[in-house]
Design an enzyme around this catalytic site. Structure first.
Site, PDB file in Angstrom:
ATOM      1  N   GLU A 163      32.372  74.307  77.638  1.00  0.00           N
ATOM      2  CA  GLU A 163      32.068  75.593  77.020  1.00  0.00           C
ATOM      3  C   GLU A 163      30.573  75.902  76.864  1.00  0.00           C
ATOM      4  O   GLU A 163      30.031  75.963  75.736  1.00  0.00           O
ATOM      5  CB  GLU A 163      32.754  75.673  75.654  1.00  0.00           C
ATOM      6  N   GLU A 351      41.990  73.221  77.662  1.00  0.00           N
ATOM      7  CA  GLU A 351      42.316  73.283  76.229  1.00  0.00           C
ATOM      8  C   GLU A 351      43.202  74.499  75.941  1.00  0.00           C
ATOM      9  O   GLU A 351      42.924  75.589  76.451  1.00  0.00           O
ATOM     10  CB  GLU A 351      41.072  73.423  75.336  1.00  0.00           C
TER      11      GLU A 351
END
Ligand SMILES: OC[C@@H]1[C@@H](O)[C@H](O)[C@@H](O)c2[nH]c(CCc3ccccc3)c[n+]21
Length: 446
Positions: A163, A351
């Site tokens: 991220e 995720e």
């Protein structure tokens, strides 16, 4: 009954600072998250990762649980401060932990998936300016190269960064994560250097010609929807999409930053003088897979007040304990958009999961039916994408264990395994038992 293709990679995910603890053990030195969590007011209740799930010492027991659940793969991250506790100084004891963990996983036929950077930057690098300093690309290259040399032959999937949006925008722009700055120009400089370090690591990985191993990056992507059909709200959604998604997808897959966002930002940011001519070529070199972290969508309306020209609007759907709207259809929209506009390389959901207020009932169990429903619905839409020919190859449930939820400390539980932080006892929640069945049959009923 919907079946997933043979070989579909069902897994779970964690990260080093959120589960390991042992922050002073075997040569590890502080990360910026050790510093940030010890800075008063930065995390809920002043919680830190000092102990977390004590996974550093309990990893064998935890791999036994992974085996019991039957995951095919396990995504974890490597703590840079264990590997290079000081600038330029490699720590063999640090890599030994990950060698032991990987050995344990392989012994149990679980595929290790390693994230090189999941936010726990060594404090010595933070002191050099962190991701604001272009020299970090050199230090990250030294770190990545060492990992590839030491365990490249036993880790088949490498994720350069978790991220970049969080490690830059949330950390240098919004200030919610370490190092807690609130400067948007800094945020874009950090984002650029993180993306550049990704590209350099891919180059090193390719040059080392590591057999049977693949490399990619994980992006958190949030589909943005206009609050109304008004043109201004549609423009707001375009900017929100640029802010969350295209600022990272475009450099990686198109070799340029999105023009509309450069135009929007330039008044606030000034010159984009941190971008050098060769940079985008390095950032956009081919990768083997794309990891996406999906949790929810955003709904936005136009607002003159914010530099970004949009503000969020609460969605109509049920919410998780994080206040995030439950919207599984948006996962499908996201996957279709990536397939159409960006790439057809393999995609892994690295995720997806939810926090709910878990309680241990009289029977000593955790009946987390809401979490089961959340996962089931998202797997349903993932399956729909695959049935339509989408190149989705795996799903990593966030998270394996309840763990340190960054600024929320231990107040939010995402695990399919409950952790009693007082005793470090692990309890498989109903969702773990349900996921075990899903993996076993590689199909789900919905
Ligand atoms: O918040 C749950 C998980 C974190 O525990 C993971 O470390 C992180 O990779 C991760 N990313 C997201 C979505 C992006 C996001 C992160 C933090 C705060 C707000 C949004 C959710 N999560």
């Amino acid at each position: 009954m919907a079946n997933f293709p043979k070989g579909f990679l069902f897994g779970t995910a964690t990260s080093s600072y959120q589960i390991e603890g042992a922050v002073n053990e075997d040569g590890r030195t502080p990360s910026i998250w050790d510093t940030f969590s010890k800075t008063s007011g930065m995390t809920y209740n002043g919680d830190t990762g000092d102990i977390a799930c004590d996974h550093y010492h309990r990893y064998k027991e935890d791999v036994v649980i992974l085996k019991e659940i039957g995951v095919k793969a396990y995504r974890f991250s490597i703590a840079w401060p264990r590997i290079f506790p000081e600038k330029g100084n490699f720590n063999p004891k640090g890599i030994d932990f990950y060698k032991r963990l990987v050995e344990e996983l392989l012994k149990n036929d679980i595929i290790p998936v390693a994230t090189i950077y999941h936010w726990d930057l060594p404090q010595w690098a933070g002191d050099l300016g962190g991701w604001l300093n272009r020299d970090l690309i050199y230090w990250y290259s030294e770190y990545s190269q060492k990992l590839f040399k030491e365990i490249g032959n036993v880790v088949p999937m490498w994720i350069t960064h978790n991220e970049p949006w969080c490690a830059s925008i949330l950390s240098y722009g919004i200030g919610e994560h370490a190092p807690g700055h609130k400067d948007y120009r800094e945020a874009l400089i950090a984002a650029h250097h993180i993306l550049l370090s990704h590209g350099e690591a891919v180059k090193i990985f390719r040059d080392m010609n590591i057999k049977e191993s693949q490399i990619g990056i994980t992006l958190n992507l949030t589909p943005a929807y206009p609050a109304s059909e008004r043109d201004v709200d549609r423009l707001a959604a375009q900017y929100a999409d640029g802010f969350s998604n295209r600022w990272f997808l475009d450099p990686i897959f198109k070799g340029n930053y999105p023009e509309d966002m450069i135009e929007l930002y330039k008044e606030e940011i000034g010159k984009f003088d941190f971008i050098k001519s060769e940079d985008l070529g390095i950032i956009s070199q081919p990768i083997d897979f794309l990891g996406i972290n999906f949790y929810s969508r955003s709904i936005v309306k136009y607002s003159e007040k914010s530099m970004l020209k949009w503000i969020g609007v609460e969605g109509p759907g049920a919410k998780t304990d994080m206040g995030w709207e439950i919207r599984p259809e948006s996962l499908y929209d996201l996957l279709k958009r990536l397939d159409k506009e960006y790439t057809r390389i393999p995609i892994y959901i690295t995720e997806n999961g939810a926090a709910f207020k878990d309680i241990i009932t009289e029977d000593g169990k955790v009946h987390d039916q809401e979490r089961i429903e959340y996962i089931k619905e998202h797997l349903k839409y993932a399956n729909k994408f695959i049935k339509e020919g989408g190149n989705l190859k795996g799903y990593f449930l966030w998270s394996f264990l309840d763990n340190f939820e960054w600024a929320f400390g231990y107040s939010k539980r995402f695990g399919i395994v409950y952790v009693d932080y007082k005793t470090q006892k692990r309890i498989l929640k109903d969702s773990a038992l349900w996921y075990k069945e899903v993996i076993n049959r590689a199909s789900i009923v919905f």
